[in-house]
Design a protein around this motif. Structure first.
Motif, short mmCIF file in Angstrom:
data_model
loop_
_atom_site.label_atom_id
_atom_site.label_comp_id
_atom_site.label_asym_id
_atom_site.label_seq_id
_atom_site.Cartn_x
_atom_site.Cartn_y
_atom_site.Cartn_z
N SER A 47 -5.31 4.90 -13.41
CA SER A 47 -6.16 4.35 -12.36
C SER A 47 -6.28 2.84 -12.41
O SER A 47 -6.58 2.20 -11.41
CB SER A 47 -7.55 4.99 -12.41
N ASP A 48 -6.02 2.22 -13.58
CA ASP A 48 -6.10 0.77 -13.65
C ASP A 48 -4.99 0.11 -12.83
O ASP A 48 -5.06 -1.09 -12.53
CB ASP A 48 -6.02 0.29 -15.10
N TYR A 49 -3.99 0.91 -12.45
CA TYR A 49 -2.93 0.42 -11.57
C TYR A 49 -3.52 -0.08 -10.25
O TYR A 49 -2.98 -1.00 -9.63
CB TYR A 49 -1.93 1.55 -11.32
N VAL A 53 -1.33 -8.25 -4.94
CA VAL A 53 -1.40 -8.53 -3.51
C VAL A 53 -2.15 -9.82 -3.26
O VAL A 53 -1.72 -10.68 -2.47
CB VAL A 53 -2.04 -7.36 -2.75
N PHE A 54 -3.30 -9.97 -3.91
CA PHE A 54 -4.08 -11.20 -3.74
C PHE A 54 -3.25 -12.44 -4.10
O PHE A 54 -3.25 -13.44 -3.38
CB PHE A 54 -5.33 -11.15 -4.62
N ARG A 55 -2.55 -12.37 -5.21
CA ARG A 55 -1.75 -13.52 -5.63
C ARG A 55 -0.61 -13.78 -4.65
O ARG A 55 -0.25 -14.94 -4.37
CB ARG A 55 -1.24 -13.32 -7.05
N GLY A 56 -0.04 -12.71 -4.12
CA GLY A 56 0.99 -12.86 -3.11
C GLY A 56 0.48 -13.51 -1.84
O GLY A 56 1.24 -14.16 -1.12
N LEU A 57 -0.80 -13.33 -1.57
CA LEU A 57 -1.42 -13.94 -0.39
C LEU A 57 -1.91 -15.36 -0.67
O LEU A 57 -2.46 -16.01 0.23
CB LEU A 57 -2.60 -13.07 0.08
N GLY A 58 -1.72 -15.82 -1.90
CA GLY A 58 -2.08 -17.20 -2.22
C GLY A 58 -3.44 -17.39 -2.85
O GLY A 58 -3.92 -18.52 -2.97
N VAL A 59 -4.06 -16.31 -3.28
CA VAL A 59 -5.36 -16.42 -3.95
C VAL A 59 -5.13 -16.95 -5.37
O VAL A 59 -4.23 -16.47 -6.07
CB VAL A 59 -6.07 -15.05 -4.00
N GLN A 85 -4.46 -3.58 -10.83
CA GLN A 85 -3.27 -4.41 -11.03
C GLN A 85 -2.55 -4.69 -9.72
O GLN A 85 -2.15 -5.83 -9.45
CB GLN A 85 -2.34 -3.72 -12.02
N ILE A 86 -2.39 -3.68 -8.89
CA ILE A 86 -1.65 -3.88 -7.64
C ILE A 86 -2.47 -4.71 -6.65
O ILE A 86 -1.93 -5.50 -5.88
CB ILE A 86 -1.23 -2.52 -7.02
N LYS A 105 0.83 -1.21 0.00
CA LYS A 105 0.00 0.00 0.00
C LYS A 105 0.86 1.25 0.00
O LYS A 105 0.64 2.19 -0.78
CB LYS A 105 -0.91 0.01 1.23
N ILE A 106 1.87 1.28 0.86
CA ILE A 106 2.73 2.46 0.96
C ILE A 106 3.47 2.72 -0.35
O ILE A 106 3.50 3.85 -0.87
CB ILE A 106 3.73 2.29 2.12
N GLU A 107 4.08 1.68 -0.91
CA GLU A 107 4.83 1.85 -2.15
C GLU A 107 3.92 2.19 -3.33
O GLU A 107 4.28 2.96 -4.21
CB GLU A 107 5.65 0.59 -2.44
N ALA A 108 2.72 1.61 -3.34
CA ALA A 108 1.77 1.91 -4.42
C ALA A 108 1.32 3.37 -4.35
O ALA A 108 1.16 4.03 -5.39
CB ALA A 108 0.57 0.97 -4.34
#
Length: 243
Positions: free
Chosen positions: A189-191, A199-205, A194-195, A175-178
């Protein structure tokens, strides 16, 4: 009876006049403090990653004396903490009406993240200040709710690739870096979608669900924002509106 009533009339009038003066003085103090806090944010943002912020920068920007500054704050650090608390509280209060409409931890997590990113698009000054103060703001209610969503998501298996601590660090750090990226003006705004998907994929979704959920969160925030968020600006779906 008339004689006893008459002497009380001037006293009532005097009381009303005194109340008016008190109200005027209080409102003036509130306006001055608001100006100082706005100046702290504005100057702080300009000095990020550069020379150190000092009180003289703030009072020049606000157009007040050093003595006036010290009527409201004992130090510059106190003023920075107060503006951080103020902006954090305002963000939480305005966002809960949107965030709380979901019960699923996946969509709550995505919506919470996207609310912060959307606001950064509308207000780069707010975004820059928040990004550099966010690590000191882990106790606000929205962050605490997001922590609960992470725990619930791990418990239900929707967040399968991380423990609670690393999952929260991934969410808050991203969140901070984004926000910094958004405030640089280098992304559209589509970023936000994307971000969130990243995050979801990083959490294993699973990839497909991560993609669909990120878009659903965005569409929901865009639909609810104009009516429920007082900081909402232009349409995020209009690329020309992004500053």
């Amino acid at each position: 009876m008339d004689q006893t009533a008459t002497p009380s009339q001037p006293a009532c009038g005097a009381k009303s006049k005194e109340d008016h003066r008190t109200t005027f003085a209080r409102r003036k103090r509130e306006r001055t403090k608001a100006i100082l806090l706005d100046s702290v944010m504005a100057v702080y943002v300009k000095r990020v990653n550069s020379i150190q912020l000092v009180i003289d920068d703030v009072i020049v920007h606000a157009g007040v004396s050093r003595g006036t500054f010290y009527k409201y704050f004992s130090s510059l650090d106190e003023a920075i903490v107060q503006i951080s608390s103020k902006t954090s509280g305002e963000m939480v209060d305005s966002s809960l009406s949107v965030y709380d409409q979901f019960e699923d931890p996946l969509y709550r997590t995505g919506t919470g993240l996207q609310l912060y990113l959307a606001r950064a698009f509308f207000d780069h000054e707010w975004g820059t200040f928040h990004a550099y103060m966010a690590l000191q703001d882990t106790g606000n209610r929205l962050v605490q709710l997001m922590e609960g969503d992470i725990r619930q998501g791990i418990k239900t298996g929707i967040f399968s690739s991380a423990d609670q601590t690393s999952a929260l660090d991934l969410l808050i750090g991203t969140k901070i870096e984004a926000i910094k990226r958004i405030c640089s003006g280098s992304v559209g705004s589509d970023y936000i979608v994307q971000i969130t998907e990243a995050v979801f994929r990083g959490l294993g979704v699973p990839p497909q669900l991560a993609h669909e959920a990120a878009r659903k969160c965005f569409d929901f925030v865009v639909a609810e924002g104009p009516e429920k968020l007082r900081w909402w600006g232009w349409s995020l779906t209009n690329p020309e509106g992004v500053g």
